[in-house]
Design a protein around this motif. Structure first.
Motif, short mmCIF file in Angstrom:
data_model
loop_
_atom_site.label_atom_id
_atom_site.label_comp_id
_atom_site.label_asym_id
_atom_site.label_seq_id
_atom_site.Cartn_x
_atom_site.Cartn_y
_atom_site.Cartn_z
N MET A 1 0.85 -1.17 0.00
CA MET A 1 0.00 0.00 0.00
C MET A 1 0.90 1.23 0.00
N GLN A 2 0.77 2.07 -1.01
CA GLN A 2 1.58 3.28 -1.12
C GLN A 2 0.73 4.47 -0.75
N LEU A 3 0.96 5.03 0.43
CA LEU A 3 0.20 6.19 0.88
C LEU A 3 1.15 7.36 1.08
N GLU A 4 0.67 8.55 0.79
CA GLU A 4 1.48 9.75 0.93
C GLU A 4 1.94 9.94 2.38
N THR A 5 1.07 9.64 3.33
CA THR A 5 1.42 9.80 4.74
C THR A 5 2.55 8.86 5.14
N VAL A 6 2.56 7.65 4.61
CA VAL A 6 3.63 6.71 4.93
C VAL A 6 4.96 7.25 4.42
N ALA A 7 4.96 7.84 3.25
CA ALA A 7 6.18 8.45 2.72
C ALA A 7 6.65 9.58 3.64
N ARG A 8 5.71 10.38 4.17
CA ARG A 8 6.07 11.47 5.08
C ARG A 8 6.60 10.92 6.40
N ILE A 9 6.03 9.81 6.87
CA ILE A 9 6.52 9.19 8.10
C ILE A 9 7.96 8.72 7.89
N ASN A 10 8.24 8.12 6.74
CA ASN A 10 9.60 7.67 6.45
C ASN A 10 10.57 8.85 6.38
N LEU A 11 10.14 9.97 5.79
CA LEU A 11 10.98 11.17 5.77
C LEU A 11 11.22 11.71 7.18
N LEU A 12 10.20 11.65 8.02
CA LEU A 12 10.33 12.08 9.41
C LEU A 12 11.37 11.23 10.13
N ILE A 13 11.31 9.92 9.95
CA ILE A 13 12.26 9.02 10.60
C ILE A 13 13.68 9.30 10.09
N GLU A 14 13.82 9.52 8.79
CA GLU A 14 15.13 9.85 8.24
C GLU A 14 15.65 11.17 8.80
N ALA A 15 14.77 12.16 8.96
CA ALA A 15 15.18 13.45 9.52
C ALA A 15 15.61 13.29 10.98
N TRP A 16 14.88 12.45 11.73
CA TRP A 16 15.26 12.18 13.12
C TRP A 16 16.65 11.54 13.17
N GLU A 17 16.86 10.56 12.31
CA GLU A 17 18.15 9.87 12.28
C GLU A 17 19.27 10.84 11.88
N ARG A 18 19.03 11.65 10.86
CA ARG A 18 20.02 12.62 10.41
C ARG A 18 20.29 13.66 11.50
N GLY A 19 19.22 14.14 12.14
CA GLY A 19 19.37 15.13 13.20
C GLY A 19 20.17 14.58 14.37
N LEU B 1 0.94 -0.43 10.49
CA LEU B 1 1.45 0.05 11.77
C LEU B 1 2.68 -0.75 12.20
N THR B 2 2.69 -2.04 11.93
CA THR B 2 3.87 -2.86 12.24
C THR B 2 5.07 -2.37 11.44
N ASN B 3 4.87 -2.02 10.18
CA ASN B 3 5.96 -1.51 9.34
C ASN B 3 6.47 -0.15 9.81
N ILE B 4 5.56 0.71 10.27
CA ILE B 4 5.97 2.02 10.81
C ILE B 4 6.80 1.81 12.07
N LYS B 5 6.33 0.94 12.94
CA LYS B 5 7.06 0.64 14.18
C LYS B 5 8.44 0.07 13.85
N ARG B 6 8.50 -0.81 12.87
CA ARG B 6 9.78 -1.40 12.47
C ARG B 6 10.73 -0.34 11.91
N ALA B 7 10.20 0.60 11.13
CA ALA B 7 11.04 1.66 10.57
C ALA B 7 11.66 2.52 11.67
N VAL B 8 10.87 2.84 12.71
CA VAL B 8 11.40 3.62 13.83
C VAL B 8 12.46 2.82 14.57
N LEU C 1 8.12 4.65 23.70
CA LEU C 1 7.97 5.09 22.31
C LEU C 1 7.29 4.02 21.47
N LEU C 2 7.79 2.82 21.57
CA LEU C 2 7.27 1.76 20.71
C LEU C 2 6.02 1.10 21.27
#
Length: 166
Positions: free
Chosen positions: A1-19, A74-81, A103-104
Motif C-alpha cells: 500500500m503506497q500512501l502519501e502519509t507513509v512516505a512522510r513518516i519515512n521522511l520524518l524518521i530519516e530526519a530524526w536519524e540525520r538530526g 502500523l507494524t511496518n511504521i514501528k519497524r522503521a522507527v 515510544l514503541l
C-alpha cells in the motif's frame, strides 16, 4: 500500500536519524510530535480514503482485509522507527538518548485501537454532520496527545534534584 502519509513518516524518521547523527537537536521530541501528527491525524484520513475506494469496505470480508492492511502498516511504521534507532545505537549516537519502550509500546501500539475506531467510524458515517463530528474528535485527540508529549518532554528534560544529606 503506497500512501502519501507513509512516505512522510519515512521522511520524518530519516530526519530524526540525520538530526541525531549531526547533533542538531535531541530529536526524540520532534519524532514523537511528527508521528503523532502523521499517525493520529493524516494516516487516518489516508486510510479512510484508501478503504472507501474498495466497494466491499463495510462487509465482513472487507473489514477483515482492511484491518489486516492496517495492522501490517502500523507494524511496518514501528519497524522503521526501531530500525533507525538501532542504526543510531550501533554507531554510538544514541547511547544516552535512546528511545525507551514507551515510544514503541505505548505510543505506536497504544494508538492502534483508537486509530482503528476512528477509521471505522468515518467509513460508517452516514452523513457529513456525523463525519464532521468524528473529524473534530480526531483533531482533538491528536492535539491532546501532542500536549501530553510536550509535557512529558518538559518533565524529562528538567534537571533532577539531588536529595540533600543531613
Amino acid at each position: 500500500m503506497q500512501l502519501e502519509t507513509v512516505a512522510r513518516i519515512n521522511l520524518l524518521i530519516e530526519a530524526w536519524e540525520r538530526g541525531a547523527t549531526e547533533l542538531e537537536q535531541p530529536g526524540l521530541l520532534s519524532l514523537l510530535l511528527g508521528l503523532n501528527t502523521y499517525v493520529n491525524h493524516d494516516l487516518i484520513f489516508d486510510l479512510v480514503h484508501h478503504f472507501a475506494c474498495q466497494s466491499d469496505a463495510l462487509t465482513p470480508a472487507g473489514y477483515a482485509r482492511n484491518r489486516r492492511e492496517f495492522e501490517t502498516l502500523l507494524t511496518n511504521i514501528k519497524r522503521a522507527v526501531t530500525d533507525a534507532e538501532l542504526r543510531l545505537v550501533s554507531r554510538g549516537i544514541l547511547a544516552g538518548d535512546r528511545a525507551d519502550s514507551w515510544l514503541l509500546d505505548d505510543v505506536i501500539d497504544g494508538w492502534r485501537e483508537t486509530l482503528w475506531r476512528h477509521i471505522d467510524a468515518l467509513l460508517r458515517s452516514r452523513n457529513e454532520t456525523e463525519a464532521g463530528a468524528i473529524r473534530f474528535q480526531i483533531d482533538r485527540r491528536a492535539d491532546k496527545r501532542a500536549d501530553a508529549i510536550r509535557r512529558s518532554a518538559r518533565f524529562n528534560l528538567q534537571p533532577r534534584l539531588m536529595p540533600q544529606s543531613a
